[in-house]
Design an enzyme around this catalytic site. Structure first.
Site, PDB file in Angstrom:
ATOM      1  N   GLU A 119       3.400  -4.820  12.431  1.00 50.95           N
ATOM      2  CA  GLU A 119       2.450  -3.725  12.199  1.00 50.95           C
ATOM      3  C   GLU A 119       1.372  -4.287  11.292  1.00 50.95           C
ATOM      4  O   GLU A 119       1.612  -4.523  10.113  1.00 50.95           O
ATOM      5  CB  GLU A 119       3.147  -2.540  11.515  1.00 50.95           C
ATOM      6  CG  GLU A 119       4.301  -1.947  12.296  1.00 50.95           C
ATOM      7  CD  GLU A 119       3.872  -1.340  13.613  1.00 50.95           C
ATOM      8  OE1 GLU A 119       2.690  -0.941  13.739  1.00 50.95           O
ATOM      9  OE2 GLU A 119       4.699  -1.298  14.541  1.00 50.95           O
TER      10      GLU A 119
ATOM     11  N   ASN B  85       0.807  -1.239   0.000  1.00 52.92           N
ATOM     12  CA  ASN B  85       0.000   0.000   0.000  1.00 52.92           C
ATOM     13  C   ASN B  85       0.833   1.279   0.000  1.00 52.92           C
ATOM     14  O   ASN B  85       0.494   2.249  -0.672  1.00 52.92           O
ATOM     15  CB  ASN B  85      -1.004  -0.013   1.155  1.00 52.92           C
ATOM     16  CG  ASN B  85      -0.347  -0.134   2.498  1.00 52.92           C
ATOM     17  OD1 ASN B  85       0.729  -0.721   2.626  1.00 52.92           O
ATOM     18  ND2 ASN B  85      -0.981   0.410   3.508  1.00 52.92           N
TER      19      ASN B  85
ATOM     20  N   GLU C 292       7.285   1.008  16.192  1.00 50.09           N
ATOM     21  CA  GLU C 292       8.329   1.532  15.324  1.00 50.09           C
ATOM     22  C   GLU C 292       8.424   3.027  15.585  1.00 50.09           C
ATOM     23  O   GLU C 292       7.716   3.555  16.433  1.00 50.09           O
ATOM     24  CB  GLU C 292       7.976   1.258  13.854  1.00 50.09           C
ATOM     25  CG  GLU C 292       7.859  -0.222  13.543  1.00 50.09           C
ATOM     26  CD  GLU C 292       7.588  -0.496  12.072  1.00 50.09           C
ATOM     27  OE1 GLU C 292       6.921   0.323  11.423  1.00 50.09           O
ATOM     28  OE2 GLU C 292       8.045  -1.537  11.589  1.00 50.09           O
TER      29      GLU C 292
ATOM     30  N   CYS D 218      -3.389   1.533   6.357  1.00 54.81           N
ATOM     31  CA  CYS D 218      -3.840   0.862   7.588  1.00 54.81           C
ATOM     32  C   CYS D 218      -4.384   1.856   8.605  1.00 54.81           C
ATOM     33  O   CYS D 218      -5.093   1.483   9.532  1.00 54.81           O
ATOM     34  CB  CYS D 218      -2.703   0.044   8.181  1.00 54.81           C
ATOM     35  SG  CYS D 218      -1.194   0.997   8.357  1.00 54.81           S
TER      36      CYS D 218
HETATM   37  O1  TXE Z   1      -0.758  -8.731   2.516  1.00 53.96           O
HETATM   38  P1  TXE Z   1       0.274  -9.747   3.097  1.00 53.96           P
HETATM   39  P2  TXE Z   1      -1.721  -8.928   1.285  1.00 53.96           P
HETATM   40  C1  TXE Z   1      -4.249  -6.160   4.784  1.00 53.96           C
HETATM   41  C2  TXE Z   1      -5.394  -5.830   3.884  1.00 53.96           C
HETATM   42  C3  TXE Z   1      -5.241  -6.802   2.770  1.00 53.96           C
HETATM   43  C4  TXE Z   1      -4.702  -8.006   3.495  1.00 53.96           C
HETATM   44  C5  TXE Z   1      -3.901  -8.944   2.673  1.00 53.96           C
HETATM   45  O2  TXE Z   1      -6.613  -6.065   4.557  1.00 53.96           O
HETATM   46  O3  TXE Z   1      -6.416  -7.086   2.117  1.00 53.96           O
HETATM   47  O4  TXE Z   1      -3.874  -7.470   4.487  1.00 53.96           O
HETATM   48  O5  TXE Z   1      -3.001  -8.223   1.846  1.00 53.96           O
HETATM   49  C6  TXE Z   1       4.664 -10.956   2.640  1.00 53.96           C
HETATM   50  N1  TXE Z   1       6.156 -15.082   5.261  1.00 53.96           N
HETATM   51  N2  TXE Z   1      -3.095  -5.316   4.586  1.00 53.96           N
HETATM   52  O6  TXE Z   1      -2.092 -10.346   1.028  1.00 53.96           O
HETATM   53  O7  TXE Z   1       0.077 -11.092   2.490  1.00 53.96           O
HETATM   54  C7  TXE Z   1       4.146 -10.501   1.305  1.00 53.96           C
HETATM   55  O8  TXE Z   1       4.888 -11.051   0.253  1.00 53.96           O
HETATM   56  C8  TXE Z   1       6.791 -13.932   5.043  1.00 53.96           C
HETATM   57  C9  TXE Z   1      -2.841  -4.395   5.623  1.00 53.96           C
HETATM   58  O9  TXE Z   1      -1.091  -8.230   0.173  1.00 53.96           O
HETATM   59  O10 TXE Z   1       0.233  -9.608   4.555  1.00 53.96           O
HETATM   60  C10 TXE Z   1       4.295  -9.002   1.446  1.00 53.96           C
HETATM   61  O11 TXE Z   1       5.639  -8.629   1.221  1.00 53.96           O
HETATM   62  N3  TXE Z   1       6.268 -12.931   4.332  1.00 53.96           N
HETATM   63  C11 TXE Z   1      -1.570  -3.762   5.493  1.00 53.96           C
HETATM   64  C12 TXE Z   1       3.936  -8.756   2.902  1.00 53.96           C
HETATM   65  O12 TXE Z   1       4.132 -10.014   3.549  1.00 53.96           O
HETATM   66  C13 TXE Z   1       5.040 -13.089   3.825  1.00 53.96           C
HETATM   67  C14 TXE Z   1      -0.932  -3.586   4.217  1.00 53.96           C
HETATM   68  C15 TXE Z   1       2.495  -8.310   3.137  1.00 53.96           C
HETATM   69  O13 TXE Z   1       1.627  -9.195   2.488  1.00 53.96           O
HETATM   70  C16 TXE Z   1       4.314 -14.272   4.028  1.00 53.96           C
HETATM   71  C17 TXE Z   1      -1.260  -4.617   3.266  1.00 53.96           C
HETATM   72  C18 TXE Z   1       4.924 -15.304   4.786  1.00 53.96           C
HETATM   73  N4  TXE Z   1       4.318 -16.457   5.044  1.00 53.96           N
HETATM   74  C19 TXE Z   1      -2.330  -5.416   3.474  1.00 53.96           C
HETATM   75  N5  TXE Z   1       3.118 -14.152   3.414  1.00 53.96           N
HETATM   76  C20 TXE Z   1      -1.161  -2.755   6.507  1.00 53.96           C
HETATM   77  N6  TXE Z   1      -1.307  -3.052   7.775  1.00 53.96           N
HETATM   78  O14 TXE Z   1      -0.647  -1.710   6.171  1.00 53.96           O
HETATM   79  C21 TXE Z   1       3.091 -12.938   2.846  1.00 53.96           C
HETATM   80  N7  TXE Z   1       4.258 -12.291   3.072  1.00 53.96           N
END
Ligand code: TXE
Length: 480
Positions: free
Chosen positions: A248, A150, A461, A282
């Site tokens: 986070e 994001n 953080e 977020c």
């Molecule tokens: O995020 P992911 P996604 C929320 C939002 C969204 C949902 C899923 O609701 O719809 O999360 O989004 C890495 N081991 N937020 O699927 O999967 C991944 O490659 C290590 C809130 O895109 O959590 C990426 O680099 N790493 C949010 C990062 O984690 C892993 C922002 C985030 O991906 C992993 C984004 C694993 N097993 C989405 N699986 C906020 N809080 O700002 C995934 N990743």
């Protein structure tokens, strides 16, 4: 088609498997570059490089470390327009937003921690007549930084900068959905002369490259921003290995509007809090609770302003809203709008996807959506949608507003709009959130602790908090 490369041991290189993933431009729905589909072999190389670099980097003089970090910041600044265009193309956000927020903030993150490392210090404790203790804050070694799509470079640098500032070597992975500015950053690091292996950037899938980073025994600490479910999985892997964790995670932030607020400003900032970056922050205030005496007035003014938001080509200076980050995410957001109607919600504006013409005909766009008439306990009001969707709910008393605000599993941020200072302080104390903004939203001072409670995460953080996270405190006790 352009291939993004991994940055390992100071060199840009292909993934060892030579396999790539498609990288889409959300505004057009078209593939425009290829992302390395890295695996354990690439991660191992990166970790080996980081381990080899650690002894020298951790002993680098503070001024030298500061200078190289400032050079990285300048390197981004010198290629500012290129970074802005890349962030907008990769994520779907407007060029204006990338230029006003994402890239300036990434530069600030490096400058802030370059300066902070000169001022970071540790405590000493005197035991009267007996001993003196001092705390040694030592870098951890090789740490993992994993960031979401994001605010790609903004959040990536928010982790990398304090990790480097405190003398750690880093293996970092940006989201596979928005890898491009991390790739540009690796070019900047080479140009700036960052020693090889100090920072390594691995691209690829979360479940593959990301998982390989977090489960590697040499990764001693993990700083992660992303979804709550992913955070849970990372914690499940890392906790039994006793790794330090900073998580986070998601938010479902309340925005409490009282009748005595500055009305115009509250409406304006509430629109911003709801829809900035297509609601994909977020910290967005996605649940607006309004004191009943001004509910109808607020609703009318709010909806009127939302209707003026122009959703369009992110490259178009007239667009206030760009594209949703991916097709899958667009479907997720639309499914929540559908759910809201099933739960009895009334859509006041938006509620559908948008089909643009020309270049963006196949892009992922959703009209800013405002919904009312939902119980605060329903799924639409409890689950993170992470898109341009906001709910309006009236309240009668301060207690009721607090109950509604605290009813979700999340606890990241909140806003309170009132001119009653006593009330603002009273509520701020009771809100279950890591951040309370009073009469503002997303007003950031990089020195403040940043993070959430409950399912919004673990740890803080920002400022010296991040530097404490990236160091181990050792107590040295000297008997008099
Ligand atoms: O995020 P992911 P996604 C929320 C939002 C969204 C949902 C899923 O609701 O719809 O999360 O989004 C890495 N081991 N937020 O699927 O999967 C991944 O490659 C290590 C809130 O895109 O959590 C990426 O680099 N790493 C949010 C990062 O984690 C892993 C922002 C985030 O991906 C992993 C984004 C694993 N097993 C989405 N699986 C906020 N809080 O700002 C995934 N990743």
């Amino acid at each position: 088609m352009e291939k993004i490369l991994n940055y390992i041991n100071g060199v840009l290189q292909e993934p060892s498997s030579k396999q790539y993933l498609d990288n889409y431009e959300p505004a057009t729905g078209k593939v425009y570059s290829q992302v390395p589909d890295s695996d354990t072999q690439d991660v191992q190389q990166a970790i080996d490089a980081a381990r080899a670099a650690f002894p020298a980097w951790s002993k680098t003089g503070l001024e030298e470390r500061m200078m190289i970090m400032l050079k990285i910041a300048d390197g981004i600044q010198n290629r500012f327009d290129e970074f802005v265009a890349a962030e907008s193309k990769d994520n779907g956000k407007t060029l204006q937003l990338a230029a006003a927020m994402d890239i300036p903030r990434a530069i600030s993150n490096f400058r802030f921690y370059a300066s902070a490392l000169q001022h970071f210090s540790a405590e000493s404790h005197q035991t009267p007549g007996t001993a003196i203790n001092y705390t040694l804050r030592q870098p951890i070694g090789v740490v993992g930084c994993i960031s979401p799509w994001n605010l790609p470079l903004y959040l990536f640098s928010w982790k990398i900068a304090p990790a480097l500032a405190t003398g750690n070597c880093v293996v970092a992975k940006p989201s596979e959905i928005t890898p491009y500015t991390a790739y540009l950053l690796s070019q900047v690091c080479i140009e700036a002369g960052l020693a090889k292996g100090v920072l390594n950037i691995i691209h690829g899938l979360g479940g593959k490259a990301g998982q390989a980073i977090i489960e590697h025994p040499e990764i001693k600490a993990i700083s992660f921003t992303g979804g709550t479910e992913t955070g849970k999985r990372i914690a499940a892997t890392a906790a039994p290995m006793f790794k330090k964790l900073s998580l986070e995670l998601g938010g479902k932030n309340p925005n409490l509007v009282f009748a005595d607020c500055d009305f115009e400003e509250t409406v304006k900032q509430s629109v911003r809090a709801s829809f900035s970056n297509q609601g994909e922050i977020c910290l967005c205030g996605s649940r607006i609770f309004i004191e009943r005496s001004i509910y109808e007035k607020f609703k009318a003014a709010f909806v009127e302003q939302v209707k003026t938001l122009k959703v369009g080509d992110p490259n178009d200076a007239a667009s206030n809203q760009g594209a949703i980050v991916s097709l899958a995410h667009k479907q997720k957001v639309l499914s929540y709008i559908q759910l809201a109607t099933e739960e009895g919600g009334k859509i006041l504006t938006g509620g559908h996807e948008l089909k643009l013409e020309g270049r963006c005909a196949d892009g992922y766009f959703i009209a800013p959506t405002v919904i009312e008439g939902l119980a605060y306990t329903c799924r639409t009001q409890q689950e993170e949608i992470f898109g341009p969707v906001v709910t309006l709910t009236p309240f009668d008393t301060e207690e009721e507003a607090i109950t509604m605000a605290n009813s979700v599993k999340y606890g990241l941020a909140s806003s309170i709009w009132t001119n009653d200072l006593k009330r603002a302080h009273r509520i701020a104390e009771k809100i279950e959130a890591g951040i309370v903004w009073i009469n503002c939203w997303l007003l950031r001072d990089l020195r403040t602790p940043f993070g959430g409670v409950k399912a919004s995460g673990v740890g803080r953080e920002g400022g010296f908090e991040a530097m404490k996270f990236f160091t181990e405190a050792k107590n040295i006790c000297i008997k008099n």
